[in-house]
Design a protein around this motif. Sequence first.
Motif, PDB file in Angstrom:
ATOM      1  N   THR A 218      99.376   6.798   5.012  1.00 15.09           N
ATOM      2  CA  THR A 218      99.720   6.020   3.742  1.00 15.09           C
ATOM      3  C   THR A 218      99.938   7.096   2.620  1.00 15.09           C
ATOM      4  O   THR A 218      98.911   7.977   2.754  1.00 15.09           O
ATOM      5  CB  THR A 218      98.519   5.075   3.468  1.00 15.09           C
ATOM      6  N   ILE A 219     100.719   6.847   1.670  1.00 16.83           N
ATOM      7  CA  ILE A 219     100.948   7.945   0.815  1.00 16.83           C
ATOM      8  C   ILE A 219     101.015   7.376  -0.602  1.00 16.83           C
ATOM      9  O   ILE A 219     101.661   5.960  -0.688  1.00 16.83           O
ATOM     10  CB  ILE A 219     102.503   8.659   1.004  1.00 16.83           C
ATOM     11  N   SER A 220     100.644   8.051  -1.531  1.00 22.66           N
ATOM     12  CA  SER A 220     100.688   7.518  -3.003  1.00 22.66           C
ATOM     13  C   SER A 220     101.877   7.633  -3.781  1.00 22.66           C
ATOM     14  O   SER A 220     102.926   8.540  -3.075  1.00 22.66           O
ATOM     15  CB  SER A 220      99.450   8.088  -3.812  1.00 22.66           C
ATOM     16  N   PRO A 221     102.259   7.067  -4.579  1.00 21.38           N
ATOM     17  CA  PRO A 221     103.536   7.349  -5.337  1.00 21.38           C
ATOM     18  C   PRO A 221     103.505   8.558  -5.714  1.00 21.38           C
ATOM     19  O   PRO A 221     104.922   9.360  -5.755  1.00 21.38           O
ATOM     20  CB  PRO A 221     103.530   6.410  -6.760  1.00 21.38           C
ATOM     21  N   GLU A 222     102.621   9.554  -5.854  1.00 16.63           N
ATOM     22  CA  GLU A 222     102.769  10.979  -6.152  1.00 16.63           C
ATOM     23  C   GLU A 222     102.898  11.821  -4.978  1.00 16.63           C
ATOM     24  O   GLU A 222     103.075  13.130  -5.084  1.00 16.63           O
ATOM     25  CB  GLU A 222     101.465  11.462  -6.997  1.00 16.63           C
ATOM     26  N   GLY A 223     102.964  11.248  -3.790  1.00 11.82           N
ATOM     27  CA  GLY A 223     103.201  11.914  -2.669  1.00 11.82           C
ATOM     28  C   GLY A 223     101.998  12.694  -2.148  1.00 11.82           C
ATOM     29  O   GLY A 223     101.960  13.426  -0.874  1.00 11.82           O
ATOM     30  N   LYS A 224     100.794  11.853  -2.205  1.00 13.61           N
ATOM     31  CA  LYS A 224      99.338  12.461  -1.958  1.00 13.61           C
ATOM     32  C   LYS A 224      99.100  11.412  -0.700  1.00 13.61           C
ATOM     33  O   LYS A 224      99.447  10.282  -0.868  1.00 13.61           O
ATOM     34  CB  LYS A 224      98.604  12.415  -2.983  1.00 13.61           C
TER      35      LYS A 224
ATOM     36  N   SER B  13      98.115  -7.201   3.857  1.00 13.82           N
ATOM     37  CA  SER B  13      96.992  -7.173   3.074  1.00 13.82           C
ATOM     38  C   SER B  13      96.157  -6.033   3.093  1.00 13.82           C
ATOM     39  O   SER B  13      95.433  -5.358   2.139  1.00 13.82           O
ATOM     40  CB  SER B  13      96.193  -8.307   3.118  1.00 13.82           C
ATOM     41  N   PRO B  14      95.601  -5.703   4.248  1.00 13.08           N
ATOM     42  CA  PRO B  14      94.775  -4.579   4.262  1.00 13.08           C
ATOM     43  C   PRO B  14      95.401  -3.245   3.947  1.00 13.08           C
ATOM     44  O   PRO B  14      94.844  -2.329   3.223  1.00 13.08           O
ATOM     45  CB  PRO B  14      94.175  -4.445   5.832  1.00 13.08           C
ATOM     46  N   ILE B  15      96.549  -3.177   4.265  1.00 18.10           N
ATOM     47  CA  ILE B  15      97.459  -1.819   3.858  1.00 18.10           C
ATOM     48  C   ILE B  15      97.512  -1.597   2.420  1.00 18.10           C
ATOM     49  O   ILE B  15      97.344  -0.791   1.819  1.00 18.10           O
ATOM     50  CB  ILE B  15      98.668  -1.740   4.658  1.00 18.10           C
ATOM     51  N   GLU B  16      97.510  -3.004   1.974  1.00 22.06           N
ATOM     52  CA  GLU B  16      97.979  -3.043   0.344  1.00 22.06           C
ATOM     53  C   GLU B  16      96.569  -2.398  -0.499  1.00 22.06           C
ATOM     54  O   GLU B  16      96.981  -2.157  -1.571  1.00 22.06           O
ATOM     55  CB  GLU B  16      98.569  -4.221  -0.112  1.00 22.06           C
ATOM     56  N   GLU B  17      95.358  -2.753   0.190  1.00 23.79           N
ATOM     57  CA  GLU B  17      94.444  -2.435  -0.403  1.00 23.79           C
ATOM     58  C   GLU B  17      94.032  -0.902  -0.279  1.00 23.79           C
ATOM     59  O   GLU B  17      93.181  -0.522  -1.000  1.00 23.79           O
ATOM     60  CB  GLU B  17      93.179  -3.162   0.235  1.00 23.79           C
TER      61      GLU B  17
ATOM     62  N   LYS C 266     103.120  -3.041  -1.635  1.00 28.98           N
ATOM     63  CA  LYS C 266     103.132  -3.590  -2.965  1.00 28.98           C
ATOM     64  C   LYS C 266     101.476  -4.443  -3.125  1.00 28.98           C
ATOM     65  O   LYS C 266     101.056  -4.974  -2.224  1.00 28.98           O
ATOM     66  CB  LYS C 266     103.992  -4.391  -3.519  1.00 28.98           C
ATOM     67  N   ASN C 267     101.129  -4.692  -4.499  1.00 32.74           N
ATOM     68  CA  ASN C 267     100.087  -5.204  -4.798  1.00 32.74           C
ATOM     69  C   ASN C 267     100.343  -6.706  -5.035  1.00 32.74           C
ATOM     70  O   ASN C 267     101.507  -7.089  -4.939  1.00 32.74           O
ATOM     71  CB  ASN C 267      99.265  -4.712  -6.063  1.00 32.74           C
TER      72      ASN C 267
ATOM     73  N   VAL D  31     112.874   5.988   0.901  1.00 33.27           N
ATOM     74  CA  VAL D  31     111.884   4.875   0.932  1.00 33.27           C
ATOM     75  C   VAL D  31     111.734   4.225  -0.431  1.00 33.27           C
ATOM     76  O   VAL D  31     111.881   3.043  -0.259  1.00 33.27           O
ATOM     77  CB  VAL D  31     110.572   5.287   1.421  1.00 33.27           C
ATOM     78  N   TYR D  32     111.529   4.899  -1.405  1.00 35.42           N
ATOM     79  CA  TYR D  32     111.366   4.504  -2.609  1.00 35.42           C
ATOM     80  C   TYR D  32     112.579   3.717  -3.164  1.00 35.42           C
ATOM     81  O   TYR D  32     112.587   2.672  -4.008  1.00 35.42           O
ATOM     82  CB  TYR D  32     110.722   5.570  -3.680  1.00 35.42           C
ATOM     83  N   ALA D  33     113.760   4.334  -2.941  1.00 33.14           N
ATOM     84  CA  ALA D  33     114.822   3.959  -3.362  1.00 33.14           C
ATOM     85  C   ALA D  33     115.410   2.857  -2.831  1.00 33.14           C
ATOM     86  O   ALA D  33     115.940   1.951  -3.292  1.00 33.14           O
ATOM     87  CB  ALA D  33     116.132   5.056  -3.202  1.00 33.14           C
ATOM     88  N   TYR D  34     115.152   2.703  -1.284  1.00 33.26           N
ATOM     89  CA  TYR D  34     115.874   1.518  -0.775  1.00 33.26           C
ATOM     90  C   TYR D  34     114.594   0.554  -0.166  1.00 33.26           C
ATOM     91  O   TYR D  34     114.890  -0.488   0.576  1.00 33.26           O
ATOM     92  CB  TYR D  34     116.726   1.966   0.508  1.00 33.26           C
ATOM     93  N   GLY D  35     113.470   0.867  -0.297  1.00 31.95           N
ATOM     94  CA  GLY D  35     112.259   0.059   0.321  1.00 31.95           C
ATOM     95  C   GLY D  35     111.898   0.412   1.519  1.00 31.95           C
ATOM     96  O   GLY D  35     110.670  -0.014   2.061  1.00 31.95           O
ATOM     97  N   SER D  36     112.980   1.339   2.436  1.00 34.76           N
ATOM     98  CA  SER D  36     112.350   1.460   3.622  1.00 34.76           C
ATOM     99  C   SER D  36     113.382   2.358   4.383  1.00 34.76           C
ATOM    100  O   SER D  36     114.431   2.646   3.651  1.00 34.76           O
ATOM    101  CB  SER D  36     112.300   0.203   4.645  1.00 34.76           C
TER     102      SER D  36
END
Length: 871
Positions: A232-238, A181-185, A310-311, A279-284
Amino acid sequence: MKLFIRNMVSNRCKAAVKEELNKLKLHFIFVDLGEVEIMENITMDQRELLTKGLRTIGLEIIDDTRSVIIEKIKTTIIDMVHNSDELIKTNFSDFLSEKLRYNYTYLSNLFSEIHGTTIEHFIISHKIERIKELLMYGELSIAEIAWKMNYSSAAHLSNQFKQVTGFSPSYYKQLKDKRRSPIEEIGNPARIDHHRSTFPKASPVNKQIDLKTGDSHYARSLIEATLDPLVTISPEGKITDVNEATVKITGMSREKLTGTDFLNYFTEPQKAREVYQKVYAYGSVANSPLTLRHTNGQLTDVLFNGSVYKNDDGQVKGVVIVARDVTEQKKIALKLTEAMVFAEKLTLKAEEAKIKAEHATLIAENAVKAKQQFLSNMSHEIRTPMNAIIGFAKVLLKTDLSEKQKEYLNAIKLSGDALIVLINDILDLAKVDAGKMTFEQVPFKIALSISAMLQLFEQKIQEKNLKLVKEFDDRIPEVLLGDPVRLHQIIMNLVSNAVKFTSEGKITVSVSLLDEDDEKVTLEFAVTDTGIGILDTKIEKIFENFQQASSGTSRLYGGTGLGLAIVKQLVEPQGGKIQVISKINEGSTFSFILSFQKTNATAEFDTEFVELNEEMNDINVLVVEDIVLNQLLMRTLLDEFNFNCDVAGNGKIAIEKMQSNSYDVILMDLQMPEMTGFEATEYIRKELDSDIPIIALTADVTTVDLAKCKAVGMNDYIAKPVDERLLYSKIIGLVRKRSTVSEPIEIKTDETSQAKCTDLHYLIRRTKSNPILMMEMISQYLEQTPPLICAMKKGLKEKDWNSLYTAVHKLIPSFSIMGISVDFENIAKKVQDYASNQQQSEGIPEMVLELATVCEQACVELTAEYNSIKN
């Protein structure tokens, strides 16, 4: 065969071991934790290949029993705590003892000694690790975990857990329940509550945390809890957030890192991008190797581990990356590899050194064997002709010769004797150098043995007009356990030196009892002479090889300087020490102390010199000898004894002669063509089933093995050159012994049918038919015998063994003088032996009665003879 493999505690390890064993095409089964049973014999090469293969995967074969036990304890604990779904054993000590089949106290002490901690601490540490796993990754409550891990309550578990880790189980439970939960925020501006003005102004990073949840501080503590870089990285790779470990490993602040492309900090950006995409393709993704770059250029090897977060709606919001720093592990692995390579090189060098050492040892052993074989052959080749030379010289000296002829023959004999002494010294020294000198433990009569040995010097002592004094402590037990041959060798060397260096006076040989207990006696032997003496400065050197008291000693007295060196080498290995006290022109005393075990056993191979008995002439002797000269010599000696002699050229001929002729004793040479003396003796004992006495004759004193002679059935042995008195004594002793066993004595008590028991032929010959001397000797017998008969009977009745021994001892010499059968003399010796040690008492009263009866009958007969001579 069974192998135990260290660290084989998982299915992965078992699979790896299985693969290595299959490579070697070995059939096997897994017996237990860490234990594999190979179904066939494994060669050294296969074992070496298996060891190397296992080492590459972190496994190791254990050979040490104690280490095997320690590994079994550890693997049993690990398997029970981590791998089993069963309840942890209530009484683990009983379970461990039963499984390993050792007492738990022994297991506990051994584990503490080798592992440095107790079994209980080892169990607790692994239980705590297992509890962590269950808290972090399982679904059980703390109470359920406490029951599974065999705690009495959840509180009991909590107390021990906190004592070991410093945290409560609830803390680790929260890590499981709230780790998402904290990470997801993080990085979600849409969740920020701008109406909570009570919070302080947040930094750019803190603005990304959902303050509405109230978990911002918890989220930060969670991020900083890991010592590895976390991003922690955004979907854009930032990059949206990092921990302090990331700051340190990159050399950039959190503010500068936030919002930048995470690929910029790896040495291989494309490879990092591919991992990120996975990571995005297989989840981890797990353990992908990458390298991070510091601003100062320092590189850090890491294992890339990541997963998406995920949220609440299940929408992917970004990626959490943990980069495990493996720089140290790589260094260690590199060092380990280098160490393994170095160890393999050292192993190869050690193997080479071992091969060289084994080769050198083999060469040395072959050299020693060649030396021993040469000495053996030399001994045999020299002794064989010397046997004939010395033997025939002795025979000729007994014939009518001129003084000049006697002088020449004595020179031949003395030269031969000197050569034999030299051969003996060299062979004994070779035995000592080769470490082949062995000491037997056999029963022997020490007084009789030394007395018989000293008789060898009587002629030499008489020739030099010296006096030989023998002093023997009568407190010493009659039979002791030791090596009579080596004892003779020591005393003979000392007496030989005493005779050599003494021109007038006397030589004293003494044996004294120093100490005695229930098991052993300690004796001091001393040889004292009145010879030339030794300088104090030379005493230490005389025990060295080829050393004498002065340079002129060898020239004046002869000798090699080996005798005392050999004496020292014979005394010290038996726990003794030789000492010498000497004064110039006054003489020397050589003494040594040895201990001997007590025994109740009967002494064997004891030979007492006996005088030539003209009446014992009906003895048939078979001489088995291949050398013609030795055949002639033995025939000559036996003719002098008035014995009948037959000759066989080898063992095969001897066996043929035995099947058609009757013999009383065999003189058997050991080394002969076609069939050796050992083979012939074994055939006589086993195939012909004959108990005829066999005396071994040998010229090879390096290989005379008394145990081997006895093993094939020989009764005794004698070395060449043959001493005629020793030969005669051994033959008479064995023939008498056999006749006593084979012909039981019957004494008739009916006076009317009683045969005469005395024969005065010997007395007549000794007194030269002098009636006065004959009457005097008969009178002495008639005077002393009746009291001895009474003392003998009384000693037996009252069990006064000393009186019985003394009475019988005094009776024995009169038997041969008065012509009483030797059978009664043997009976008297049996009674004497019994009185000495009270062993084997069967038939003793009957024997005493027989002796009393024959002595009383002898008194009657001798009284009649006395009166006849007198009248």
